[in-house]
Design an enzyme around this catalytic site. Structure first.
Site, PDB file in Angstrom:
ATOM      1  N   HIS A   6       5.098  11.818   4.976  1.00 47.23           N
ATOM      2  CA  HIS A   6       4.736  12.092   6.214  1.00 47.23           C
ATOM      3  C   HIS A   6       5.434  10.949   7.228  1.00 47.23           C
ATOM      4  O   HIS A   6       5.749   9.825   7.192  1.00 47.23           O
ATOM      5  CB  HIS A   6       2.779  10.611   6.698  1.00 47.23           C
ATOM      6  CG  HIS A   6       2.091  11.551   6.295  1.00 47.23           C
ATOM      7  ND1 HIS A   6       1.100  10.925   5.102  1.00 47.23           N
ATOM      8  CD2 HIS A   6       1.850  12.588   5.537  1.00 47.23           C
ATOM      9  CE1 HIS A   6      -0.087  11.476   4.568  1.00 47.23           C
ATOM     10  NE2 HIS A   6       0.876  12.992   4.748  1.00 47.23           N
ATOM     11  N   HIS A  17       1.192  -1.272   0.085  1.00 47.61           N
ATOM     12  CA  HIS A  17      -0.011   0.036  -0.118  1.00 47.61           C
ATOM     13  C   HIS A  17       0.859   1.020   0.284  1.00 47.61           C
ATOM     14  O   HIS A  17      -0.014   2.526  -0.191  1.00 47.61           O
ATOM     15  CB  HIS A  17      -0.743  -0.094   0.429  1.00 47.61           C
ATOM     16  CG  HIS A  17      -2.234  -1.409   1.170  1.00 47.61           C
ATOM     17  ND1 HIS A  17      -2.586  -2.045   0.338  1.00 47.61           N
ATOM     18  CD2 HIS A  17      -1.266  -2.032   2.433  1.00 47.61           C
ATOM     19  CE1 HIS A  17      -2.648  -2.876   0.856  1.00 47.61           C
ATOM     20  NE2 HIS A  17      -2.327  -3.188   1.782  1.00 47.61           N
ATOM     21  N   THR A  21      -4.976   8.364   7.378  1.00 51.43           N
ATOM     22  CA  THR A  21      -5.201   8.173   6.651  1.00 51.43           C
ATOM     23  C   THR A  21      -5.850   6.796   5.647  1.00 51.43           C
ATOM     24  O   THR A  21      -5.629   7.476   4.698  1.00 51.43           O
ATOM     25  CB  THR A  21      -4.811   9.895   5.012  1.00 51.43           C
ATOM     26  OG1 THR A  21      -3.711   8.728   5.407  1.00 51.43           O
ATOM     27  CG2 THR A  21      -4.416  10.974   5.361  1.00 51.43           C
ATOM     28  N   THR A  22      -5.380   5.958   6.755  1.00 51.33           N
ATOM     29  CA  THR A  22      -5.751   4.971   5.967  1.00 51.33           C
ATOM     30  C   THR A  22      -6.308   3.892   7.343  1.00 51.33           C
ATOM     31  O   THR A  22      -6.387   4.950   8.667  1.00 51.33           O
ATOM     32  CB  THR A  22      -4.899   3.625   5.661  1.00 51.33           C
ATOM     33  OG1 THR A  22      -3.811   4.087   7.207  1.00 51.33           O
ATOM     34  CG2 THR A  22      -3.477   4.740   4.980  1.00 51.33           C
ATOM     35  N   HIS A  60       6.969   7.396   5.455  1.00 53.70           N
ATOM     36  CA  HIS A  60       6.155   6.611   4.446  1.00 53.70           C
ATOM     37  C   HIS A  60       5.762   7.720   2.868  1.00 53.70           C
ATOM     38  O   HIS A  60       5.363   8.655   3.596  1.00 53.70           O
ATOM     39  CB  HIS A  60       5.176   6.141   4.812  1.00 53.70           C
ATOM     40  CG  HIS A  60       3.957   6.596   5.125  1.00 53.70           C
ATOM     41  ND1 HIS A  60       4.025   6.732   6.454  1.00 53.70           N
ATOM     42  CD2 HIS A  60       2.646   7.108   4.862  1.00 53.70           C
ATOM     43  CE1 HIS A  60       2.923   7.084   6.857  1.00 53.70           C
ATOM     44  NE2 HIS A  60       1.894   8.197   5.857  1.00 53.70           N
ATOM     45  N   HIS A  95       2.872   8.813  -0.109  1.00 53.08           N
ATOM     46  CA  HIS A  95       1.434   8.883  -0.908  1.00 53.08           C
ATOM     47  C   HIS A  95       2.118   9.546  -2.729  1.00 53.08           C
ATOM     48  O   HIS A  95       2.303  11.003  -2.715  1.00 53.08           O
ATOM     49  CB  HIS A  95       0.357   9.511  -0.451  1.00 53.08           C
ATOM     50  CG  HIS A  95       0.216   9.129   0.878  1.00 53.08           C
ATOM     51  ND1 HIS A  95      -0.505   8.070   0.787  1.00 53.08           N
ATOM     52  CD2 HIS A  95       0.933   9.594   2.522  1.00 53.08           C
ATOM     53  CE1 HIS A  95      -1.168   7.536   2.411  1.00 53.08           C
ATOM     54  NE2 HIS A  95       0.497   8.268   2.826  1.00 53.08           N
TER      55      HIS A  95
END
Length: 306
Positions: free
Chosen positions: A127, A75, A209-210, A102, A104
């Site tokens: 982030h 992910h 956000t997950t 991580h 995005h």
């Protein structure tokens, strides 16, 4: 955040790519159950807060001992940084121990930052996740409205490679497929960041956000982006996969960002040194009535499936 442990709750890979459906499996992810969801749009409605000075990033300019681990969890790409770094000051309610960072991103032809600025997305967003020092683990931190502190940095693109970003990008081929990990030699994390503009940021209270979308995050979003090259960006958008190497069908990992949520009554603060954003001309926001009507429709759909 140990996000890979959270993500493994998913029984179907496709669920990840449809964040509007997260509420069916994780009720706390439903946008109408709670008003502190993330990400949000940053616009000219923010409020200056003169008390928001620079954060203290302990250990960010040092080379930590041991090794770090880069991971593709299907992910995102995560860099687990072990111990030795912490975040405090700048209006944060405690000291937070940094645990991972991580990314995005979008696709070859789409931008993929989670937060938007005046309704526009940057190519990527990183982030840096830290956990409040009083908590023994992330599970406990998620029960605290300020249990996590996340430093968010937009990533923009230029023609020249970012040498410091190379510490990560040069290792991406080793984690191209889900489940792969590789060791990374520690480097000063500050070398990745816009170190001359670290007093310019925005602050608000929001969520992961997950899934499980816990509303437990103090967000600090920096105004000045990190710059990488087009080729470094392409390594994420075209060469990372959400499936295992021996999968029957290999699937690129793209557009791993959550949709934008209303700020509702939340105050989004601007630090003492940040520049207030200009107006949103050409990008009119929905009227309050339209937003409320949309909420009623969504809530009715959600309740009917319970």
């Amino acid at each position: 955040m140990k996000r890979f442990k959270i993500y493994r709750i998913f029984s179907k890979q496709l669920l990840w790519y449809y964040p509007y459906a997260w509420g069916d499996t994780f009720p706390s992810c439903h946008p109408l159950l709670g008003v502190h969801h993330s990400p949000i749009n940053l616009d000219d409605q923010m409020v200056r807060n003169e008390s928001l000075g620079p954060l203290h990033l302990e250990g960010f300019d040092e080379i930590q001992t041991g090794h770090w681990t880069l991971q593709n969890d299907g992910h995102s790409v995560l860099l687990h940084v072990g111990s030795g770094m912490s975040v405090s000051g700048g209006g944060l309610p405690d000291v937070y121990h940094t645990i991972q960072l991580h990314f995005h991103w979008g696709g070859p032809a789409t931008n993929g930052s989670e937060h938007t600025v005046d309704r526009r997305r940057y190519p990527m967003e990183v982030h840096i996740v830290s956990m409040k020092s009083i908590h023994p683990n992330v599970t406990a931190a998620l029960e605290d409205p300020t249990g996590l502190a996340v430093l968010g940095f937009f990533i923009d693109v230029v023609y020249a490679d970012n040498v410091h970003f190379g510490h990560i990008s040069q290792k991406l081929s080793s984690v191209a497929y889900k489940g792969q990990t590789t060791k990374v030699k520690p480097f000063p994390l500050m070398s990745l960041l816009p170190k001359h503009n670290m007093t310019q940021y925005y602050r608000y209270y929001g969520s992961l956000t997950t899934p499980p979308c816990a509303q437990a995050v103090v967000w600090t979003l920096y105004e000045v982006p990190i710059y990488i090259s087009w080729s470094q960006l392409a390594q994420f958008t075209s060469q990372i996969f959400s499936t295992e190497e021996d999968a029957e069908q290999v699937t690129p990992l793209q557009n791993n960002f959550r949709h934008i949520h209303p700020t509702f009554s939340r105050i989004v603060s601007v630090s003492k040194d940040a520049k207030l954003l200009t107006g949103t001309a050409g990008h009119p926001l929905r009227s309050a009535l339209s937003v409320h009507l949309l909420q009623i429709i969504l809530l009715g759909s959600f309740v009917s499936r319970l």
